[in-house]
Design a protein around this motif. Structure first.
Motif, short mmCIF file in Angstrom:
data_model
loop_
_atom_site.label_atom_id
_atom_site.label_comp_id
_atom_site.label_asym_id
_atom_site.label_seq_id
_atom_site.Cartn_x
_atom_site.Cartn_y
_atom_site.Cartn_z
N LYS A 127 60.43 43.40 16.91
CA LYS A 127 59.88 42.05 16.71
C LYS A 127 59.93 41.39 18.08
O LYS A 127 61.01 41.17 18.63
N ILE A 128 58.75 41.12 18.62
CA ILE A 128 58.64 40.61 19.98
C ILE A 128 58.04 39.21 19.93
O ILE A 128 56.96 39.01 19.35
N LYS A 129 58.72 38.28 20.56
CA LYS A 129 58.24 36.90 20.59
C LYS A 129 58.07 36.49 22.05
O LYS A 129 58.91 36.82 22.88
N GLY A 130 56.96 35.82 22.33
CA GLY A 130 56.75 35.39 23.70
C GLY A 130 55.37 34.80 23.89
O GLY A 130 54.71 34.39 22.94
N GLU A 131 54.94 34.78 25.15
CA GLU A 131 53.64 34.23 25.51
C GLU A 131 52.82 35.31 26.21
O GLU A 131 53.35 36.12 26.96
N GLY A 132 51.52 35.29 25.95
CA GLY A 132 50.62 36.23 26.61
C GLY A 132 50.83 37.67 26.19
O GLY A 132 50.60 38.59 26.97
N LEU A 133 51.27 37.88 24.96
CA LEU A 133 51.54 39.23 24.47
C LEU A 133 50.27 39.82 23.86
O LEU A 133 49.82 39.42 22.80
N SER A 134 49.68 40.77 24.55
CA SER A 134 48.48 41.45 24.10
C SER A 134 48.86 42.65 23.24
O SER A 134 49.69 43.47 23.65
N GLU A 135 48.26 42.76 22.07
CA GLU A 135 48.55 43.88 21.16
C GLU A 135 48.35 45.22 21.86
O GLU A 135 49.18 46.12 21.75
N LYS A 136 47.26 45.34 22.57
CA LYS A 136 46.94 46.60 23.25
C LYS A 136 47.97 46.92 24.35
O LYS A 136 48.43 48.06 24.47
N LYS A 137 48.35 45.91 25.14
CA LYS A 137 49.33 46.13 26.20
C LYS A 137 50.71 46.44 25.64
O LYS A 137 51.43 47.28 26.18
N VAL A 138 51.07 45.77 24.55
CA VAL A 138 52.37 46.03 23.94
C VAL A 138 52.41 47.45 23.38
O VAL A 138 53.40 48.17 23.53
N GLU A 139 51.33 47.88 22.77
CA GLU A 139 51.26 49.24 22.23
C GLU A 139 51.47 50.27 23.34
O GLU A 139 52.22 51.24 23.18
N LYS A 140 50.83 50.07 24.48
CA LYS A 140 51.01 50.98 25.62
C LYS A 140 52.44 50.90 26.16
O LYS A 140 53.02 51.91 26.54
N ALA A 141 53.00 49.70 26.17
CA ALA A 141 54.37 49.52 26.67
C ALA A 141 55.38 50.22 25.77
O ALA A 141 56.35 50.81 26.26
N VAL A 142 55.15 50.19 24.47
CA VAL A 142 56.04 50.88 23.53
C VAL A 142 56.03 52.39 23.80
O VAL A 142 57.08 53.04 23.85
N ALA A 143 54.86 52.95 23.99
CA ALA A 143 54.75 54.39 24.29
C ALA A 143 55.42 54.72 25.62
O ALA A 143 56.13 55.73 25.73
#
Length: 128
Positions: free
Chosen positions: A85-101
Protein backbone atom coordinates in the motif's frame (compact mmCIF):
# COMPACT_ATOMS: atom_id res chain seq x y z
CA UNK A 1 26.12 -14.73 14.59
CA UNK A 2 26.09 -16.96 17.65
CA UNK A 3 22.93 -18.62 19.00
CA UNK A 4 22.64 -19.88 22.56
CA UNK A 5 19.99 -22.32 23.83
CA UNK A 6 18.12 -20.79 26.78
CA UNK A 7 15.74 -23.63 27.64
CA UNK A 8 12.62 -22.64 25.67
CA UNK A 9 14.29 -20.53 22.98
CA UNK A 10 17.53 -19.60 21.29
CA UNK A 11 19.02 -16.18 21.81
CA UNK A 12 21.46 -14.06 19.86
CA UNK A 13 22.85 -10.64 20.64
CA UNK A 14 22.95 -8.27 17.69
CA UNK A 15 23.91 -4.62 17.31
CA UNK A 16 20.31 -3.47 17.91
CA UNK A 17 19.63 -5.83 20.81
CA UNK A 18 18.84 -9.37 21.81
CA UNK A 19 16.73 -11.57 19.54
CA UNK A 20 14.78 -14.55 20.89
CA UNK A 21 13.86 -17.32 18.46
CA UNK A 22 11.59 -20.26 19.27
CA UNK A 23 9.28 -22.71 17.58
CA UNK A 24 6.71 -21.54 20.16
CA UNK A 25 5.67 -17.90 19.64
CA UNK A 26 5.04 -17.56 23.38
CA UNK A 27 8.81 -17.73 23.88
CA UNK A 28 10.17 -15.82 20.90
CA UNK A 29 9.89 -15.08 17.21
CA UNK A 30 9.24 -18.17 15.11
CA UNK A 31 11.80 -18.88 12.37
CA UNK A 32 9.22 -18.60 9.56
CA UNK A 33 8.10 -15.20 10.93
CA UNK A 34 11.68 -13.96 10.73
CA UNK A 35 12.11 -15.27 7.18
CA UNK A 36 8.88 -13.66 5.96
CA UNK A 37 9.72 -10.42 7.79
CA UNK A 38 13.16 -10.32 6.17
CA UNK A 39 11.71 -10.74 2.69
CA UNK A 40 8.84 -8.26 3.23
CA UNK A 41 10.94 -5.52 4.81
CA UNK A 42 13.85 -5.92 2.39
CA UNK A 43 11.51 -5.78 -0.63
CA UNK A 44 9.56 -2.82 0.72
CA UNK A 45 12.71 -0.87 1.62
CA UNK A 46 14.21 -1.43 -1.82
CA UNK A 47 10.90 -0.46 -3.44
CA UNK A 48 10.74 2.79 -1.46
CA UNK A 49 14.30 3.67 -2.48
CA UNK A 50 13.55 3.00 -6.16
CA UNK A 51 10.37 5.09 -6.08
CA UNK A 52 12.24 7.99 -4.49
CA UNK A 53 15.08 7.71 -7.02
CA UNK A 54 12.42 7.96 -9.72
CA UNK A 55 11.33 11.24 -8.11
CA UNK A 56 8.03 9.91 -6.81
CA UNK A 57 7.12 11.23 -3.37
CA UNK A 58 6.27 8.43 -0.95
CA UNK A 59 4.64 9.58 2.29
CA UNK A 60 3.72 6.08 3.51
CA UNK A 61 4.41 2.53 2.41
CA UNK A 62 3.15 -0.66 3.98
CA UNK A 63 3.45 -4.32 3.11
CA UNK A 64 1.11 -7.17 3.94
CA UNK A 65 2.33 -10.75 3.56
CA UNK A 66 0.08 -13.76 3.01
CA UNK A 67 2.08 -16.91 3.66
CA UNK A 68 1.29 -20.44 2.50
CA UNK A 69 3.06 -23.34 4.15
CA UNK A 70 3.25 -26.92 2.91
CA UNK A 71 2.53 -29.34 5.77
CA UNK A 72 3.52 -32.32 3.62
CA UNK A 73 7.04 -30.91 3.22
CA UNK A 74 8.13 -30.11 6.80
CA UNK A 75 5.70 -27.15 6.88
CA UNK A 76 8.03 -25.19 4.63
CA UNK A 77 7.04 -21.83 3.18
CA UNK A 78 5.75 -22.53 -0.33
CA UNK A 79 4.51 -19.06 -1.25
CA UNK A 80 4.51 -15.48 -0.07
CA UNK A 81 2.12 -12.95 -1.56
CA UNK A 82 3.24 -9.40 -0.77
CA UNK A 83 0.76 -6.56 -1.17
CA UNK A 84 2.09 -3.01 -0.97
CA UNK A 85 0.00 0.00 0.00
CA UNK A 86 1.80 3.06 -1.29
CA UNK A 87 0.71 6.60 -0.51
CA UNK A 88 2.26 9.69 -1.99
CA UNK A 89 2.30 12.22 -4.80
CA UNK A 90 3.02 11.69 -8.47
CA UNK A 91 2.69 7.91 -8.24
CA UNK A 92 2.24 6.50 -11.74
CA UNK A 93 0.72 3.00 -11.91
CA UNK A 94 3.05 2.04 -14.75
CA UNK A 95 6.18 3.35 -12.99
CA UNK A 96 5.23 1.70 -9.70
CA UNK A 97 4.68 -1.62 -11.48
CA UNK A 98 8.18 -1.41 -12.99
CA UNK A 99 9.62 -0.38 -9.62
CA UNK A 100 8.05 -3.41 -7.92
CA UNK A 101 9.66 -5.75 -10.47
CA UNK A 102 13.00 -3.98 -10.08
CA UNK A 103 12.78 -4.13 -6.28
CA UNK A 104 12.37 -7.90 -6.34
CA UNK A 105 15.45 -8.21 -8.54
CA UNK A 106 17.47 -6.05 -6.12
CA UNK A 107 16.27 -7.41 -2.77
CA UNK A 108 18.86 -9.84 -1.46
CA UNK A 109 16.34 -11.68 0.73
CA UNK A 110 13.87 -12.18 -2.14
CA UNK A 111 16.65 -13.37 -4.43
CA UNK A 112 17.77 -15.85 -1.78
CA UNK A 113 14.42 -17.70 -1.89
CA UNK A 114 13.42 -17.28 -5.56
CA UNK A 115 13.12 -20.77 -7.02
CA UNK A 116 12.22 -22.30 -3.66
CA UNK A 117 9.35 -20.00 -2.69
CA UNK A 118 6.69 -18.61 -5.03
CA UNK A 119 6.91 -14.86 -4.41
CA UNK A 120 4.17 -12.64 -5.86
CA UNK A 121 3.69 -8.92 -5.43
CA UNK A 122 0.72 -6.63 -5.90
CA UNK A 123 0.19 -3.01 -4.99
CA UNK A 124 -2.32 -0.26 -4.57
CA UNK A 125 -1.70 3.46 -4.79
CA UNK A 126 -3.37 6.32 -2.98
CA UNK A 127 -2.64 10.01 -3.29
CA UNK A 128 -1.95 12.29 -0.33
Amino acid sequence: MDFTWQGDYFETDLEYGTLRISGNEENGFRPFQLMVSSIAVCSTSVLRQILEKQRMTVSDIQAHADVTRDESRANRISSIALHYKIKGEGLSEKKVEKAVALAQKNCAMAQTVIGAVNLTETFEISED
